[in-house]
Design a protein around this motif. Sequence first.
Motif, mmCIF file in Angstrom:
data_model
loop_
_atom_site.group_PDB
_atom_site.id
_atom_site.type_symbol
_atom_site.label_atom_id
_atom_site.label_comp_id
_atom_site.label_asym_id
_atom_site.label_seq_id
_atom_site.Cartn_x
_atom_site.Cartn_y
_atom_site.Cartn_z
ATOM 1 N N MET A 169 0.912 -1.115 -0.202
ATOM 2 C CA MET A 169 0.219 0.166 0.091
ATOM 3 C C MET A 169 0.913 1.278 -0.031
ATOM 4 N N ALA A 170 1.943 1.203 0.744
ATOM 5 C CA ALA A 170 2.854 2.499 0.883
ATOM 6 C C ALA A 170 3.429 2.705 -0.366
ATOM 7 N N VAL A 171 3.764 1.582 -1.175
ATOM 8 C CA VAL A 171 4.348 1.915 -2.453
ATOM 9 C C VAL A 171 3.537 2.350 -3.572
ATOM 10 N N VAL A 172 2.395 1.439 -3.582
ATOM 11 C CA VAL A 172 1.395 1.670 -4.847
ATOM 12 C C VAL A 172 0.783 3.093 -4.494
ATOM 13 N N LEU A 173 0.468 3.392 -3.190
ATOM 14 C CA LEU A 173 -0.215 4.869 -3.026
ATOM 15 C C LEU A 173 0.714 5.809 -2.810
ATOM 16 N N LYS A 174 2.160 5.525 -2.969
ATOM 17 C CA LYS A 174 3.044 6.610 -2.629
ATOM 18 C C LYS A 174 2.723 7.443 -1.638
ATOM 19 N N SER A 175 2.456 7.049 -0.392
ATOM 20 C CA SER A 175 1.879 7.787 0.746
ATOM 21 C C SER A 175 2.472 7.464 1.860
ATOM 22 N N ASP A 176 2.943 8.233 2.807
ATOM 23 C CA ASP A 176 3.778 7.915 4.084
ATOM 24 C C ASP A 176 2.379 7.735 5.129
ATOM 25 N N ALA A 177 1.235 7.902 4.756
ATOM 26 C CA ALA A 177 0.295 7.749 5.875
ATOM 27 C C ALA A 177 0.204 6.289 6.564
ATOM 28 N N VAL A 178 0.730 5.270 5.794
ATOM 29 C CA VAL A 178 0.551 3.972 6.513
ATOM 30 C C VAL A 178 2.038 3.794 7.304
ATOM 31 N N VAL A 179 3.002 4.588 7.050
ATOM 32 C CA VAL A 179 4.265 4.225 7.793
ATOM 33 C C VAL A 179 3.878 3.844 9.246
ATOM 34 N N GLY A 180 3.288 4.721 9.946
ATOM 35 C CA GLY A 180 2.896 4.080 11.266
ATOM 36 C C GLY A 180 2.372 2.790 11.601
ATOM 37 N N ALA A 181 1.584 2.251 10.686
ATOM 38 C CA ALA A 181 1.075 0.738 10.658
ATOM 39 C C ALA A 181 2.361 0.147 10.489
ATOM 40 N N LEU A 182 3.104 0.370 9.567
ATOM 41 C CA LEU A 182 4.259 -0.630 9.224
ATOM 42 C C LEU A 182 5.248 -0.660 10.647
ATOM 43 N N ILE A 183 5.598 0.704 11.229
ATOM 44 C CA ILE A 183 6.440 0.650 12.330
ATOM 45 C C ILE A 183 5.897 -0.198 13.544
ATOM 46 N N LEU A 184 4.425 0.113 13.537
ATOM 47 C CA LEU A 184 3.789 -0.636 14.886
ATOM 48 C C LEU A 184 3.708 -2.367 14.381
ATOM 49 N N LEU A 185 3.804 -2.594 13.270
ATOM 50 C CA LEU A 185 3.901 -4.195 12.683
ATOM 51 C C LEU A 185 5.145 -4.652 13.212
ATOM 52 N N VAL A 186 6.274 -3.796 12.992
ATOM 53 C CA VAL A 186 7.735 -4.019 13.284
ATOM 54 C C VAL A 186 7.800 -4.374 14.764
ATOM 55 N N LEU A 187 7.422 -3.242 15.608
ATOM 56 C CA LEU A 187 7.183 -3.293 16.863
ATOM 57 C C LEU A 187 6.730 -4.743 17.349
ATOM 58 N N VAL A 188 5.489 -4.862 16.896
ATOM 59 C CA VAL A 188 4.752 -6.256 17.126
ATOM 60 C C VAL A 188 5.506 -7.497 16.896
ATOM 61 N N GLY A 189 6.297 -7.469 15.721
ATOM 62 C CA GLY A 189 7.227 -8.691 15.442
ATOM 63 C C GLY A 189 8.108 -8.826 16.576
ATOM 64 N N VAL A 190 8.877 -7.792 16.955
ATOM 65 C CA VAL A 190 9.808 -7.751 18.026
ATOM 66 C C VAL A 190 9.235 -8.221 19.184
ATOM 67 N N MET A 191 8.258 -8.001 19.567
ATOM 68 C CA MET A 191 7.378 -8.571 21.025
ATOM 69 C C MET A 191 6.830 -9.853 20.943
ATOM 70 N N MET A 192 6.485 -10.201 19.475
ATOM 71 C CA MET A 192 6.089 -11.621 19.350
ATOM 72 C C MET A 192 7.304 -12.752 19.471
ATOM 73 N N PHE A 193 8.418 -12.099 19.146
ATOM 74 C CA PHE A 193 9.712 -12.953 19.272
ATOM 75 C C PHE A 193 10.179 -13.130 20.661
ATOM 76 N N PHE A 194 10.145 -11.840 21.395
ATOM 77 C CA PHE A 194 10.779 -11.697 22.826
ATOM 78 C C PHE A 194 10.039 -12.221 23.988
ATOM 79 N N LEU A 195 8.575 -11.789 23.886
ATOM 80 C CA LEU A 195 7.658 -11.719 25.034
ATOM 81 C C LEU A 195 7.460 -13.302 25.502
ATOM 82 N N HIS A 196 7.716 -14.111 24.744
ATOM 83 C CA HIS A 196 7.465 -15.783 25.251
ATOM 84 C C HIS A 196 8.714 -16.205 25.766
#
Length: 488
Positions: A169-196
């Motif tokens: 979406m970020a590439v096709v729409l050429k918009s930085d509006a979804v950057v927050g969602a991408l950063i959140l997903l990266v953070l979620v991935g880090v927590m998925m790995f470490f929290l258990h």
Amino acid sequence: MHQDVSATAATPGQAGAALEPVDAGERIAALDIIRGFALIGIFLMNIEWFTRPISELGRGIDPSLHGIDYAVSWLVYVFVQGKFWTLFSLLFGIGFAVMLGRAETRGRPFLAPYLRRILGLLLFGSAHFVLIWTGDILHNYAITALALLLVVTRNWKLWLGLLVSFAVMAVVLKSDAVVGALILLVLVGVMMFFLHRGSVARYWKWGVTLYSLMFVLGLIGAGVTAVYPQIRSPETAEQAAKRQERLAERAKERVEEIRIDSRGSYAEAVRYRADKFAEDMPQAAGLSFMALPMFMIGFWFVRSGVVARLREHAALFRRLAAWTLPIGMAITLLSAWLVPSFPGDGLGGRDPARMAAMSLFQLGALLLCLGYFSGMVLLLGTRAARWLAPLGFAGRMALTNYIGASVISTLFFFGYGLGYWGQLSRPGQMAFVAVVFALQVAFSWLWLRHFRYGPLEWAWRALTYWHLPPMRRRPDVAAATDGTVHPA
């Protein structure tokens, strides 16, 4: 203090009958009462924005106010603003963990029902935003709930699918509006790995750390720029011109918002809110950076066994209240003393005092939220419980009452209703909240005498569990709906 309880979720393929809606007798009465208490705080916070441009949200106390109006706004700012949506976030995390625990205990699937629950929340929030009021938080909660679901279930396929989708979406729409969602997903991935990789206590530790980190860094940044102002590059003429252009555009939007709210027709208001929703939705993940940590703290309260045995953990809540209430209040008072109002001039990042005040305010909100939660738990172990019990009726119908408050308020203040926009003083707004909430408590009590769920709660459960749960109250759950809470 910490009981090591596994946080592994039930998988979609587990055998067992479908997960069912919770019966009245299974509910935790104290949580319903605290949820009702949170509803009061949210209404006290929201009422100002039914009669003031919501585009000014986040600017602190309205500097145009004087006398008793200013005093009331100051009290709401210090004791209410930012403390109750975080409390509701904490309660949402508790509800997630309770539902997960029931699924695990009964050997029933969890992922599919909870995804439907998230979808229902998103639909309610979207309808609330577009059809009623732009101050909705439910659609933000839906995004945050999905993030928590990923963290707890460690569903890497779902996580990867979302990450790729937002990247495309970020590439096709050429918009930085979804950057927050991408950063959140990266953070979620880090927590998925470490929290258990340790005890369940990691949930509250990560929650507190993640919530506090950005504001601690903000304080450090404010301190550095205050001591070494030369490190800030001066605003260039081009930057100043762009800032003035943005300010002029915001001024036009503010005028249009006031016109729509105060004199516009309902059709105009819906079109306006639909446009705003389209602008807001790509950036809705931004609130999750604060809401997700609160969800995680609430999750820990259940998985550690604290919520199941609130009275046995009274010492924990006494310690929490003793630390969080005075420190949180001191930090909040310092923030309000430094900068009570934030002018929308686009220069906040260049003003160390504003940076420090905002960071202190948000840190104080976390502490006071935990302090309010602890204080309510402690009060419910005393004779005060019987006086607080009626809040439980409103708490059991939190979704209905939250959206109902918006319906009543917009019909009272907006131009397509009675048209009292901008005409009610701040003390008058507090009286409005008191009257409407008292009526909501009475309505909730009357409704729950005959029905098991509030009307919107019933619809939400129907979507979650994919069948129509019985609506009429059974005679054998009368004791569970009389609002009685017995002190310790």
